[in-house]
Design a protein around this motif. Structure first.
Motif, mmCIF file in Angstrom:
data_model
loop_
_atom_site.group_PDB
_atom_site.id
_atom_site.type_symbol
_atom_site.label_atom_id
_atom_site.label_comp_id
_atom_site.label_asym_id
_atom_site.label_seq_id
_atom_site.Cartn_x
_atom_site.Cartn_y
_atom_site.Cartn_z
ATOM 1 N N GLY A 90 0.476 -1.200 0.130
ATOM 2 C CA GLY A 90 0.350 0.155 0.049
ATOM 3 C C GLY A 90 0.504 1.133 0.001
ATOM 4 N N GLN A 91 2.300 0.839 0.916
ATOM 5 C CA GLN A 91 3.442 2.465 0.890
ATOM 6 C C GLN A 91 3.389 2.263 -0.368
ATOM 7 O OE1 GLN A 91 6.332 1.651 3.605
ATOM 8 N NE2 GLN A 91 6.813 4.020 2.801
ATOM 9 N N LYS A 148 3.400 5.685 -5.302
ATOM 10 C CA LYS A 148 3.574 6.457 -7.066
ATOM 11 C C LYS A 148 2.100 7.409 -7.738
ATOM 12 C CE LYS A 148 4.995 1.326 -7.909
ATOM 13 N NZ LYS A 148 5.283 0.402 -8.727
ATOM 14 N N MET A 149 1.263 6.769 -6.687
ATOM 15 C CA MET A 149 -0.221 7.466 -7.043
ATOM 16 C C MET A 149 -0.217 9.099 -7.181
ATOM 17 S SD MET A 149 -4.052 6.834 -5.681
ATOM 18 C CE MET A 149 -4.108 4.812 -6.693
ATOM 19 N N TYR A 150 0.115 9.404 -5.988
ATOM 20 C CA TYR A 150 -0.123 10.356 -4.444
ATOM 21 C C TYR A 150 1.504 11.374 -4.943
ATOM 22 C CZ TYR A 150 -4.452 9.658 -3.911
ATOM 23 O OH TYR A 150 -5.760 8.781 -3.901
ATOM 24 N N ASN A 151 3.124 10.975 -5.727
ATOM 25 C CA ASN A 151 3.991 10.878 -6.024
ATOM 26 C C ASN A 151 4.654 11.027 -3.899
ATOM 27 O OD1 ASN A 151 6.946 11.804 -6.663
ATOM 28 N ND2 ASN A 151 5.501 13.835 -7.186
ATOM 29 N N ILE A 152 4.023 11.139 -3.091
ATOM 30 C CA ILE A 152 4.887 11.309 -1.435
ATOM 31 C C ILE A 152 5.470 11.694 -1.366
ATOM 32 C CG2 ILE A 152 3.934 10.643 0.817
ATOM 33 C CD1 ILE A 152 1.520 9.603 0.356
#
Length: 210
Positions: free
Chosen positions: A168-169, A174-178
């Motif tokens: 999940g991390q 990848k999804m939010y460029n955290i």
């Protein structure tokens, strides 16, 4: 806290100040249902007009600042009033945070928030001491929350849950460029960093307007 570039997936292979909150949760007369550790951990109504997702690490000092200073106001003014649903997402920065996240997910849902609140309020007691026995120090808080030793050991050694958290991390990164913890996703818009209450409330108000 800036995220380190160490391989998180490799981790799978290889204060008493908050005690009153835990005691209140443990002594609650409400039924304590233990949900599967893979299910969502959240506060507030799913019908709330604003959804806030927090990506956090239990060993992140900035996450602790938000949890201890800002979150009580958020809960009182925005979550408990039906304006916000607050969803927690584990984003562990190290092995200690990962193990603490695993343990937290083995508690009954109603004890999840008091438990992580306690860990954040007591970071200096269990997370950062030189030569700390993290296994023993985290169990101290789990026991205050009513977790027995056998359940704690199962949570601590649950490699499947660890993989679930780390997968999940990776997907969130990848999804939010955290690039920092905490990071908040407010109705789909990222806000990195430990926000002050007024800034957080303003972001929620903006999201509610669409």
């Amino acid at each position: 806290m800036q995220i380190t570039r160490r391989s998180a997936l490799a981790l799978v292979g290889t204060s008493v100040l908050a005690a009153p909150s835990l005691a209140r949760a443990q002594n609650s007369s409400a039924p304590q249902t233990v949900a599967p550790p893979y299910t969502q951990r959240s506060l507030g109504s799913p019908k709330a007009p604003v959804t806030v997702q927090e990506y956090f690490s239990l060993t992140c000092t900035h996450c602790a600042q938000f949890a201890t200073v800002t979150m009580p106001q958020v809960k009182k003014n925005l979550i408990d009033t039906g304006k916000v649903q607050f969803i927690y997402h584990d984003f562990p920065l190290d092995q200690v945070a990962l193990k603490a996240a695993q343990v937290s997910r083995y508690l009954p849902e109603k004890q999840y928030y008091p438990f992580i609140e306690a860990l954040f309020a007591s970071q200096d007691d269990w997370a950062f001491k030189p030569n700390e026995d993290y296994h023993a120090s985290i169990f101290k808080y789990a026991a205050l929350a009513g977790m027995d030793q056998a359940t704690f050991e199962t949570a601590w050694n649950d490699d499947k849950l660890a993989q679930f958290i780390l997968t999940g991390q990776q997907e969130a990164e990848k999804m939010y460029n955290i690039s920092a913890t905490p990071t908040f996703i407010i109705n789909g818009k990222p806000y990195p960093g430990a926000m002050e209450y007024n800034d957080f409330a303003a972001a929620v108000a903006s999201a509610a307007k669409g």
